[in-house]
Design an enzyme around this catalytic site. Structure first.
Site, PDB file in Angstrom:
ATOM      1  N   ARG A 168     -10.355  27.238  37.147  1.00  0.00           N
ATOM      2  CA  ARG A 168     -10.523  28.645  37.366  1.00  0.00           C
ATOM      3  C   ARG A 168     -11.090  29.583  36.885  1.00  0.00           C
ATOM      4  O   ARG A 168     -11.968  28.869  35.800  1.00  0.00           O
ATOM      5  CB  ARG A 168      -8.941  29.470  37.080  1.00  0.00           C
ATOM      6  CG  ARG A 168      -9.413  29.340  35.281  1.00  0.00           C
ATOM      7  CD  ARG A 168      -7.593  30.039  34.740  1.00  0.00           C
ATOM      8  NE  ARG A 168      -7.867  30.291  33.743  1.00  0.00           N
ATOM      9  CZ  ARG A 168      -6.396  30.290  32.812  1.00  0.00           C
ATOM     10  NH1 ARG A 168      -5.145  29.822  33.163  1.00  0.00           N
ATOM     11  NH2 ARG A 168      -6.682  30.076  31.561  1.00  0.00           N
ATOM     12  N   LEU A 192      -1.570  26.014  31.685  1.00  0.00           N
ATOM     13  CA  LEU A 192      -2.748  25.662  31.860  1.00  0.00           C
ATOM     14  C   LEU A 192      -2.687  27.226  31.428  1.00  0.00           C
ATOM     15  O   LEU A 192      -3.964  26.782  29.867  1.00  0.00           O
ATOM     16  CB  LEU A 192      -3.070  26.275  33.070  1.00  0.00           C
ATOM     17  CG  LEU A 192      -4.982  26.512  33.573  1.00  0.00           C
ATOM     18  CD1 LEU A 192      -5.407  25.217  32.957  1.00  0.00           C
ATOM     19  CD2 LEU A 192      -5.031  26.636  34.804  1.00  0.00           C
ATOM     20  N   LEU A 251      -2.989  25.932  27.158  1.00  0.00           N
ATOM     21  CA  LEU A 251      -3.814  25.609  26.878  1.00  0.00           C
ATOM     22  C   LEU A 251      -5.149  26.333  26.474  1.00  0.00           C
ATOM     23  O   LEU A 251      -6.030  26.219  26.001  1.00  0.00           O
ATOM     24  CB  LEU A 251      -3.358  24.221  27.812  1.00  0.00           C
ATOM     25  CG  LEU A 251      -2.175  23.352  27.937  1.00  0.00           C
ATOM     26  CD1 LEU A 251      -3.347  22.494  29.256  1.00  0.00           C
ATOM     27  CD2 LEU A 251      -2.522  22.540  26.062  1.00  0.00           C
ATOM     28  N   ASP A 252      -5.154  26.767  27.724  1.00  0.00           N
ATOM     29  CA  ASP A 252      -6.817  28.112  27.307  1.00  0.00           C
ATOM     30  C   ASP A 252      -6.887  29.415  27.876  1.00  0.00           C
ATOM     31  O   ASP A 252      -6.887  29.647  29.195  1.00  0.00           O
ATOM     32  CB  ASP A 252      -7.416  27.163  28.552  1.00  0.00           C
ATOM     33  CG  ASP A 252      -9.130  27.591  28.586  1.00  0.00           C
ATOM     34  OD1 ASP A 252      -9.116  28.241  27.741  1.00  0.00           O
ATOM     35  OD2 ASP A 252      -9.469  27.392  29.580  1.00  0.00           O
ATOM     36  N   PRO A 253      -5.963  29.803  26.705  1.00  0.00           N
ATOM     37  CA  PRO A 253      -5.900  31.480  27.770  1.00  0.00           C
ATOM     38  C   PRO A 253      -6.895  32.454  28.391  1.00  0.00           C
ATOM     39  O   PRO A 253      -7.876  32.612  27.766  1.00  0.00           O
ATOM     40  CB  PRO A 253      -5.168  32.338  26.271  1.00  0.00           C
ATOM     41  CG  PRO A 253      -4.962  31.263  25.488  1.00  0.00           C
ATOM     42  CD  PRO A 253      -6.450  30.173  25.306  1.00  0.00           C
TER      43      PRO A 253
END
Length: 458
Positions: free
Chosen positions: A43, A163, A166-168
Site C-alpha cells: 500500500r 498487516l 506488522l507495519d503500522p
C-alpha cells in the site's frame, strides 16, 4: 469527530417530541516482511510525524497473556488437527488469513500469529470477537450465501489488521483514500454492505443530494453538518448514495477523530476514506501532557481544510457534537447529540473566507443499530464492537443561509447560536422522520411535505 475549540457557548439540544451495485473483486498483492508473513498487501505510505501509532505491546507481555487467550481458538486448532489426521489427502493448515477456507482456519491463523510473537494478545482477542459478532449479524440477514460472505470479508479484514500490526500506517493531517494497488474504499463497502437491510433503509430528499452534486460540479464547496452515530457512518453514507450520487459517495471528506486512525481494528477502514484528522474535544484532556501536541495537530489540520476549500469543489462532513450520539440513560431513546455553536460557526467562517461560493446543508443519519458505540465515552482504545443487521437512514435538507438569520440579530453571539439552533433543528426533524420510517415501520409513508423518502438501490 471535530476540532476542539474552547468555548462556553451553549449547546443546542434536540426535543424528544415528535459507485456500483456490487463491488468488484479486490486484488491481492503479495508482500514479504522479515517476519516471514506472506499474505499481506502492499500500500501507499505516509510518514507525517504526528498521529503515529505507539508500540503498545511487548513480546514478553504477549507471552504472559497467551495462556489466557480464547479457548475457542484452541478448539479451532484441535478441529483442524483432527481433520488432518483423519484424512491424509486434506490440504495443509493455512499459512495466512487469505488462505483460510473455514472459520476454524481463520481462528487457527490468529492463534499461530500470537504464538509466533507477531500479533499482540489484546488485538488477537479483538479480532476473534469481531469475527464472531460479524458472523452472527450477517447470518441473521438470511442471505443464502451468508457463510461465504462472512469467510471472504473477515479474511480480508483480519489480513488488513494484521498487516497494520506488522507495519503500522501513519495518517497525515489530510488523508486521501487509498484506492490502489489495494482498494481500501471498496474493501470497506464490501464489509458493511451485508449489515444493511436495504428493504428497510431510506434516503430523505434525494433531490437535495442531486443539488449538492451540481454545486460541486460548478466548483462550489459544500459542508454537511451532521449527527454522528457509528464508526461505519462513512460506509453507510456511501452505500445509500452509490447508485444515485456516486461522486458524493467517493469524494466526501470526513473530519475524523484520532481514535479511528489509531484503533487497530478500525484503521484499515479509515484508510479507504478521505479524512481530515483531528483530536476530538471529548478526548483532548485524556492525557494533559499531550494537550499542547493535540492543539498543534488540530491547528495543522485546520490549515489543511482551509487550503482544500480554497481549491473549490470540496464536500466536507463534520459532526459538531464532537462525537457519536448516545441513548438517553433514562429512556434509552436515541437522538442527535447537541451541536457546539462555536464549531458550527468556525466551519461557516472557513467556508466564507475561502473565496469560493460555499453552502452548509443539515444532514441526518440513523444507523446506530448496526454498530452502536459504548454506552459511555471511553478513554482507552479498543472498544467492544457490537454488530447487527438492520435498516439505516440518511437525509439532507436545503442549505441554510447564515446571513438571513443574522440580519435580524445585532449581537454576533446571538446570531451564532440562532444559526446553530436552526441547523440542529433541521437535523432533528429529519432524524425523527427516519426514525418513524425505520423503527416505527411506517416506511415511505413517514414522508412529510419537507422530507421526501425514497429507498436506495441495492
Amino acid at each position: 469527530m471535530i476540532l476542539s475549540i474552547p468555548s462556553s457557548t451553549k449547546l443546542c439540544t434536540c426535543s424528544t417530541a415528535p459507485r456500483v451495485s456490487a463491488p468488484h473483486s479486490i486484488p491481492r498483492i503479495s508482500f514479504s516482511v522479515k517476519s516471514g508473513y506472506a499474505g499481506a498487501r502492499r500500500r501507499s505510505r505516509s510518514f507525517t510525524p504526528f498521529f503515529c501509532s505507539s508500540n503498545m505491546w511487548g513480546v514478553a507481555e504477549m507471552l504472559d497473556d497467551k495462556k489466557s487467550f480464547s479457548s475457542s481458538v484452541a478448539a479451532a486448532a484441535a478441529v483442524v488437527a483432527s481433520n488432518s489426521a483423519s484424512n491424509q489427502h486434506d490440504l495443509s493448515p493455512p499459512r495466512t488469513f487469505l488462505d483460510a477456507r473455514t472459520e476454524q482456519d481463520l481462528l487457527l491463523v490468529i492463534r499461530k500469529e500470537v504464538e509466533a510473537g507477531r500479533l499482540p494478545v489484546n488485538v488477537a482477542q479483538g479480532m476473534e470477537e469481531l469475527y464472531h459478532n460479524y458472523r452472527n449479524a450477517v447470518l441473521r440477514s438470511g442471505h443464502p450465501k451468508a457463510d461465504e460472505i462472512v469467510l471472504s470479508n473477515m479474511a480480508d479484514v483480519l489480513d488488513c489488521v494484521f498487516l497494520d500490526v506488522l507495519d503500522p500506517f501513519q495518517f497525515s493531517p489530510y488523508h486521501k483514500a487509498i484506492r490502489e494497488p489495494f482498494d481500501y474504499y471498496m474493501f470497506g463497502q464490501k464489509y458493511i454492505r451485508p449489515l444493511l437491510d436495504f428493504r428497510n433503509s431510506f434516503v430523505g430528499n434525494i433531490s437535495v443530494f442531486n443539488e449538492i452534486e451540481k454545486k460541486l460540479e460548478q466548483g462550489e464547496n459544500v459542508i454537511l453538518i451532521s449527527n454522528h452515530q457509528t464508526e461505519a457512518d462513512p460506509a453507510v453514507i456511501a452505500l445509500l448514495l452509490e447508485s444515485t450520487n456516486p461522486f458524493i459517495a467517493e469524494n466526501l471528506i470526513y473530519v475524523a477523530g484520532d481514535r479511528v486512525i489509531t484503533d487497530p481494528l478500525c484503521k484499515p477502514f479509515s484508510m479507504g476514506r478521505n479524512l481530515l484528522c483531528v483530536y476530538s474535544k471529548k478526548h483532548m484532556n485524556d492525557d494533559p501532557d499531550l494537550l499542547d501536541m493535540k492543539k498543534r495537530a488540530n491547528t495543522k489540520s485546520l490549515k489543511e481544510m482551509s487550503l482544500l476549500l480554497r481549491g473549490g469543489s470540496k464536500i466536507i462532513w463534520i459532526a459538531p457534537s464532537g462525537g457519536r450520539d448516545r441513548p438517553d440513560p433514562a429512556t434509552n431513546e436515541w437522538y442527535p447529540a447537541p451541536f457546539d455553536a462555536s464549531s458550527v460557526d468556525n466551519m461557516r467562517r472557513l467556508v466564507e473566507n475561502a473565496g469560493i461560493p460555499g453552502h452548509i446543508y443539515p444532514l441526518a443519519m440513523m444507523c446506530h443499530q448496526i454498530m452502536p458505540p459504548p454506552a459511555q465515552v471511553e478513554k482507552d482504545i479498543g472498544e467492544k464492537r457490537v454488530i447487527s443487521f438492520h435498516g439505516v437512514g440518511l437525509s439532507a435538507a436545503p442549505s441554510i443561509n447564515y446571513h438571513e438569520i443574522a440580519s435580524e440579530l445585532k449581537d454576533p453571539e446571538k446570531a451564532k447560536i440562532a444559526y446553530t439552533e436552526s441547523v440542529y433543528s433541521s437535523v432533528c426533524e429529519q432524524y425523527n422522520v427516519l426514525k418513524s420510517a425505520i423503527q416505527g415501520k411506517q416506511g415511505l409513508e413517514a414522508s412529510t411535505p419537507s422530507i421526501s423518502l425514497s429507498q436506495p438501490s441495492q
